[in-house]
Design an enzyme around this catalytic site. Structure first.
Site, PDB file in Angstrom:
ATOM      1  N   HIS A 267      77.565  40.021 145.012  1.00 10.68           N
ATOM      2  CA  HIS A 267      76.346  39.523 145.685  1.00 10.68           C
ATOM      3  C   HIS A 267      76.336  38.003 145.591  1.00 10.68           C
ATOM      4  CE1 HIS A 267      72.357  39.343 147.208  1.00 10.68           C
ATOM      5  NE2 HIS A 267      71.657  39.790 146.177  1.00 10.68           N
ATOM      6  N   HIS A 308      80.593  42.234 154.460  1.00 14.07           N
ATOM      7  CA  HIS A 308      79.133  42.243 154.260  1.00 14.07           C
ATOM      8  C   HIS A 308      78.617  43.637 154.592  1.00 14.07           C
ATOM      9  CE1 HIS A 308      74.901  41.148 154.563  1.00 14.07           C
ATOM     10  NE2 HIS A 308      75.226  40.049 153.909  1.00 14.07           N
ATOM     11  N   ASP A 365      79.165  32.985 151.832  1.00 13.74           N
ATOM     12  CA  ASP A 365      79.695  32.455 150.564  1.00 13.74           C
ATOM     13  C   ASP A 365      81.082  31.862 150.715  1.00 13.74           C
ATOM     14  OD1 ASP A 365      78.023  35.202 149.520  1.00 13.74           O
ATOM     15  OD2 ASP A 365      77.555  33.242 148.689  1.00 13.74           O
TER      16      ASP A 365
HETATM   17  C1  SDX Z   1      75.956  38.347 149.695  1.00 13.69           C
HETATM   18  O1  SDX Z   1      73.184  42.107 151.317  1.00 13.69           O
HETATM   19  C2  SDX Z   1      73.035  40.822 151.562  1.00 13.69           C
HETATM   20  O2  SDX Z   1      72.324  40.416 152.435  1.00 13.69           O
HETATM   21  C3  SDX Z   1      73.796  39.910 150.609  1.00 13.69           C
HETATM   22  C4  SDX Z   1      73.814  38.434 150.985  1.00 13.69           C
HETATM   23  C5  SDX Z   1      72.437  37.817 150.875  1.00 13.69           C
HETATM   24  O3  SDX Z   1      72.240  36.783 151.527  1.00 13.69           O
HETATM   25  O4  SDX Z   1      71.605  38.332 150.079  1.00 13.69           O
HETATM   26  O5  SDX Z   1      74.306  38.271 152.299  1.00 13.69           O
HETATM   27  C6  SDX Z   1      74.704  37.622 150.031  1.00 13.69           C
HETATM   28  O6  SDX Z   1      75.970  39.070 148.760  1.00 13.69           O
HETATM   29  C7  SDX Z   1      77.142  38.204 150.628  1.00 13.69           C
HETATM   30  C8  SDX Z   1      78.353  39.093 150.175  1.00 13.69           C
HETATM   31  C9  SDX Z   1      79.094  38.333 149.069  1.00 13.69           C
HETATM   32  N1  SDX Z   1      80.120  39.207 148.440  1.00 13.69           N
HETATM   33  C10 SDX Z   1      81.435  38.977 148.586  1.00 13.69           C
HETATM   34  O7  SDX Z   1      81.926  38.132 149.351  1.00 13.69           O
HETATM   35  C11 SDX Z   1      82.302  39.877 147.707  1.00 13.69           C
HETATM   36  C12 SDX Z   1      83.450  40.473 148.547  1.00 13.69           C
HETATM   37  N2  SDX Z   1      82.845  41.436 149.511  1.00 13.69           N
HETATM   38  C13 SDX Z   1      82.853  42.834 149.086  1.00 13.69           C
HETATM   39  O8  SDX Z   1      82.631  43.043 147.731  1.00 13.69           O
HETATM   40  C14 SDX Z   1      82.078  43.722 150.057  1.00 13.69           C
HETATM   41  O9  SDX Z   1      82.463  43.372 151.311  1.00 13.69           O
HETATM   42  C15 SDX Z   1      80.561  43.775 149.993  1.00 13.69           C
HETATM   43  C16 SDX Z   1      80.057  44.115 148.642  1.00 13.69           C
HETATM   44  C17 SDX Z   1      79.992  42.458 150.400  1.00 13.69           C
HETATM   45  C18 SDX Z   1      80.094  44.833 151.000  1.00 13.69           C
HETATM   46  O10 SDX Z   1      80.560  46.044 150.524  1.00 13.69           O
HETATM   47  P1  SDX Z   1      80.233  47.429 151.305  1.00 13.69           P
HETATM   48  O11 SDX Z   1      79.447  47.197 152.531  1.00 13.69           O
HETATM   49  O12 SDX Z   1      79.692  48.401 150.297  1.00 13.69           O
HETATM   50  O13 SDX Z   1      81.631  47.871 151.828  1.00 13.69           O
HETATM   51  P2  SDX Z   1      82.628  48.767 151.015  1.00 13.69           P
HETATM   52  O14 SDX Z   1      82.750  48.267 149.605  1.00 13.69           O
HETATM   53  O15 SDX Z   1      82.243  50.195 151.245  1.00 13.69           O
HETATM   54  O16 SDX Z   1      84.014  48.433 151.755  1.00 13.69           O
HETATM   55  C19 SDX Z   1      84.363  49.086 152.972  1.00 13.69           C
HETATM   56  C20 SDX Z   1      85.892  48.961 153.038  1.00 13.69           C
HETATM   57  C21 SDX Z   1      86.582  49.465 151.760  1.00 13.69           C
HETATM   58  O17 SDX Z   1      87.894  49.854 152.134  1.00 13.69           O
HETATM   59  P3  SDX Z   1      88.171  51.445 152.443  1.00 13.69           P
HETATM   60  O18 SDX Z   1      87.733  52.203 151.202  1.00 13.69           O
HETATM   61  O19 SDX Z   1      87.332  51.776 153.648  1.00 13.69           O
HETATM   62  O20 SDX Z   1      89.644  51.515 152.684  1.00 13.69           O
HETATM   63  O21 SDX Z   1      86.247  47.575 153.145  1.00 13.69           O
HETATM   64  C22 SDX Z   1      86.994  47.202 151.990  1.00 13.69           C
HETATM   65  C23 SDX Z   1      86.704  48.234 150.910  1.00 13.69           C
HETATM   66  O22 SDX Z   1      87.774  48.295 149.999  1.00 13.69           O
HETATM   67  N3  SDX Z   1      86.489  45.873 151.615  1.00 13.69           N
HETATM   68  C24 SDX Z   1      87.266  44.855 151.236  1.00 13.69           C
HETATM   69  C25 SDX Z   1      86.373  43.779 151.037  1.00 13.69           C
HETATM   70  N4  SDX Z   1      85.118  44.176 151.262  1.00 13.69           N
HETATM   71  C26 SDX Z   1      85.190  45.483 151.612  1.00 13.69           C
HETATM   72  N5  SDX Z   1      88.598  44.743 151.060  1.00 13.69           N
HETATM   73  C27 SDX Z   1      89.061  43.528 150.671  1.00 13.69           C
HETATM   74  N6  SDX Z   1      88.290  42.456 150.458  1.00 13.69           N
HETATM   75  C28 SDX Z   1      86.935  42.537 150.626  1.00 13.69           C
HETATM   76  N7  SDX Z   1      86.163  41.463 150.420  1.00 13.69           N
END
Ligand code: SDX
Length: 426
Positions: A267, A308, A365
């Site tokens: 997050h 996201h 971010d």
């Molecule tokens: C913020 O919610 C908000 O509004 C948050 C925010 C705010 O202003 O409050 O916008 C701020 O938190 C922005 C996000 C910052 N986080 C990151 O940059 C961390 C990296 N991102 C991931 O951890 C992830 O993308 C999330 C947590 C942001 C979103 O996760 P989801 O929607 O639960 O998606 P998921 O984990 O179910 O992933 C779906 C697929 C998976 O692969 P499969 O199982 O389908 O094969 O996408 C892959 C995940 O492994 N994946 C990634 C990835 N993010 C998702 N693979 C590699 N790198 C990534 N960053």
């Protein structure tokens, strides 16, 4: 909100069907009111709330497919370009942008609360010098309720408004104190002659022994970052604040809970993790190796700053952030290996099927960390600045919840998969 469209849930085992009204918002998808399902003796199951609207709200609207973000109806791009952070705070709290007179009154009242109770400085002595600023922020923001317990009736609008002023004013002071303590430097008192953002930079970087003037480029860039991060609908930390507020907890405790939730690397902690990731990649030639790791299910490495839960096309804030990044680095004559790596990483990832199929794009971010670093903000303060900005979003969402006469304590249920009833044989 209600319309004469209903969804009917029927059961193949002959249980009576359940009708659920479809609610229509001002904009955005219809929302099905699932509360009648309890009449059929069932709960709905939605871990991570991927398909759940937890509340109605008039503050922020996001369209993940179109990449839209509105604060009280205004597109984020326009606010970031044409407004100050305090104008944005006023908008989020009161619902309208202030005219000149109202803005002056708001700014004057904010300035009245920038200092913290002097005894609070003793709190810092209890922390190790190398404590992470977010650990200190969590503790000291929660401790505000030990000092400001007057006018804390969460049912009184004027008390809730006073809490907003105290928090929006004091969180930057506490954030700067967290940094100064970490550096072993003396605290700098707020200088109310300065603008809100310039005052924060003053408290962060000034020392008692020489004059300090914040770089106007840094002030404008940080103002824009603060506007972009101010609110974001029902994200994890805002939902935490609302849930804490639903118990009647005081606003300082609720915001401290939001700070704790924001700290997580998935997050608000992501901006700090982006810089660590760019440092770990080290050189452009290593990018392919890290992209392979991000795609490897057996490797916990993720591309920080990508993906996201809501934005499945583009994060509108990332676009503004990317432009700010180039402006700041250009005006300050900074070229960094990290920016080079970030540009190449974005270029490669956006062509890679793995990221395209999963709709993983750079989020806010991804660039904010590079800009903050270029402004001389230490990496360990990145999430603290995110918390400073999001405080107005948290407290506005909390106020909206507390103003709702139909509000209830948040109390989700579960799907129990543990042991059946059994007796103790002893
Ligand atoms: C913020 O919610 C908000 O509004 C948050 C925010 C705010 O202003 O409050 O916008 C701020 O938190 C922005 C996000 C910052 N986080 C990151 O940059 C961390 C990296 N991102 C991931 O951890 C992830 O993308 C999330 C947590 C942001 C979103 O996760 P989801 O929607 O639960 O998606 P998921 O984990 O179910 O992933 C779906 C697929 C998976 O692969 P499969 O199982 O389908 O094969 O996408 C892959 C995940 O492994 N994946 C990634 C990835 N993010 C998702 N693979 C590699 N790198 C990534 N960053």
């Amino acid at each position: 909100m209600t319309q004469n469209v209903k969804a009917t849930l029927s059961f193949s085992d002959g249980r009576p069907a359940v009708e659920m009204p479809l609610l229509k918002g001002q904009i955005g998808p219809d929302v099905m009111d699932i509360r009648p399902v309890t009449n059929a003796g069932i709960f709905t199951y939605d871990p991570g709330f991927l398909a759940t609207a937890s509340t109605k709200s008039a503050i922020t609207y996001i369209d993940g497919d179109e990449g839209l973000l509105y604060y009280r109806g205004y597109p984020i791009e326009q606010l970031a370009e044409r407004c100050s952070f305090l104008e944005t705070c006023y908008l989020l709290w009161y619902g309208e942008l202030p005219d000149k007179e109202r803005l002056e009154a708001y700014e004057t009242r904010i300035r009245k609360h920038t200092m913290v109770h002097d005894q609070m400085s003793r709190f810092f002595q209890g922390f190790r010098r190398d404590a992470h600023p977010m650990a200190v922020m969590c503790g000291t923001i929660g401790a505000l309720s030990a000092f400001y317990h007057d006018h804390l009736d969460v049912n009184l609008p004027e008390d809730r408004e006073l809490s907003m002023f105290r928090l929006v004013s004091k969180v930057p002071t506490i954030a700067a104190m967290s940094y100064k303590y970490n550096q072993g430097l003396p605290f700098m008192y707020p200088n109310n002659q300065l603008s809100y953002v310039a005052n924060f930079l003053h408290m962060m970087f000034a020392t008692p022994c020489e004059p300090y003037f914040a770089n106007p480029i840094a002030v404008r860039a940080l103002e824009r970052i603060m506007i972009l991060h101010a609110d974001h609908e029902q994200n994890a930390s805002t939902s935490t604040v609302r849930l804490a507020g639903s118990t009647g907890a005081n606003p300082f405790a609720c915001i401290a809970a939001g700070v704790a939730a924001l700290w997580g690397p998935a997050h608000g902690g992501a901006n700090e993790e982006v810089l660590k990731m760019l440092d770990e990649i080290g050189e452009v030639k290593n990018i392919d190796k890290f992209i392979a790791r991000a795609k490897d299910k057996n490797d916990s490495f993720r591309l920080m700053g990508f993906g996201h839960r809501v934005y499945k096309n583009r994060d509108p804030r990332a676009g503004v952030m990317r432009q700010t990044c180039h402006e700041v680095l250009g005006e300050m004559g900074i070229t960094t290996e990290q920016l080079e790596i970030a540009m190449r990483l974005e270029e490669i990832a956006l062509k890679d099927d793995y990221f395209i199929e999963r709709k993983l794009y750079p989020n806010v971010d991804f660039y904010s960390g590079i800009v903050l670093k270029a402004l001389g903000i230490p990496v360990k303060m990145f999430t603290a600045i995110f918390a400073m900005s999001r405080t107005i979003g948290w407290i506005s969402q909390w106020n909206e919840f507390m103003s709702d006469p139909e509000r209830k304590i948040g109390r989700p249920r579960q799907l129990y998969v543990g042991a059946a009833r059994r007796d103790l044989n002893r």
